[in-house]
Design an enzyme around this catalytic site. Structure first.
Site, mmCIF file in Angstrom:
data_model
loop_
_atom_site.group_PDB
_atom_site.id
_atom_site.type_symbol
_atom_site.label_atom_id
_atom_site.label_comp_id
_atom_site.label_asym_id
_atom_site.label_seq_id
_atom_site.Cartn_x
_atom_site.Cartn_y
_atom_site.Cartn_z
ATOM 1 C CD GLU A 135 -76.850 46.866 59.320
ATOM 2 O OE1 GLU A 135 -77.857 47.166 58.672
ATOM 3 O OE2 GLU A 135 -76.829 46.763 60.550
ATOM 4 C CE1 TYR A 147 -74.951 54.927 51.808
ATOM 5 C CE2 TYR A 147 -73.746 52.881 52.055
ATOM 6 C CZ TYR A 147 -74.880 53.563 51.668
ATOM 7 O OH TYR A 147 -75.941 52.873 51.140
#
Length: 197
Positions: A135, A147
């Site tokens: 998250e 990411y």
């Protein structure tokens, strides 16, 4: 070793050790404020990363230059901690979860978070995890770009996941190997597990 001899060396990545906990607890407070992990929680997490039954891994990255430590190590020169990261891998039995990743502000933009992330993704791969989940705060676009560069894609949102301040989390996943659905189908089975950034 002189500074000239140290110049140009890449920061070292190694396993987190008990001696890192005080520095990491201070950084947690500075970097995550009200959502910082306590030293006790950090110690419990580190313990779960050691031994034959380990189901997680924690790494640190440190500078090649020395900094004076305080407390019991006063006067002793030690490498300066630049970042740390952790991964829950469950021995490859399920999805891996990126538990935390952090770098000190002065060391950002040097590829250190990317290096730690790649190391932990490698751990998930070696243990046989089908994917890695994480998250990230909806407003943390730089982390989302990091990411994405490593192959993570957004798969959902968790409303008000973060509390201080309140904010939604973007759930991201990196698929390491396809999950097979029921016999006779080509559907992948999707697992949505959550962790904190």
């Amino acid at each position: 070793m002189s500074e000239a001899k140290n110049a140009g060396r890449a920061p070292g990545l190694r396993e987190m050790a008990e001696g890192d906990l005080d520095a990491i607890a201070r950084l947690e407070s500075e970097l995550f404020g009200a959502e910082a992990w306590s030293r006790g929680l950090l110690a419990t997490e580190l313990e779960a990363s050691q031994g034959a039954e380990a189901d997680r891994r924690y790494v640190v990255i440190e500078s090649d230059d020395a900094a004076v430590e305080t407390g019991a190590d006063a006067g002793r020169m030690q490498p300066r901690l630049l970042g740390y990261a952790g991964l829950y891998h469950a021995g490859g039995l399920t999805s891996a979860d990126l538990l935390t990743i952090a770098t000190v502000p002065a060391a950002r933009g040097r590829g250190l978070a990317s290096r730690m992330l790649a190391e932990l993704v490698g751990t998930a791969r070696r243990t046989g995890c089908p994917d890695v989940l994480l998250e990230v705060r909806q407003s943390n676009e730089s982390a989302q770009r990091l990411y994405a560069r490593h192959g993570f894609v957004p798969i959902g949102r968790r409303r008000r996941y973060y509390q201080a301040p309140p904010e939604d989390a973007v759930v991201m996943r990196l698929t390491l190997r396809p999950r097979l659905g029921p016999v006779g189908t080509s559907e992948a089975h999707e697992v949505r597990e959550t962790t904190s950034e």
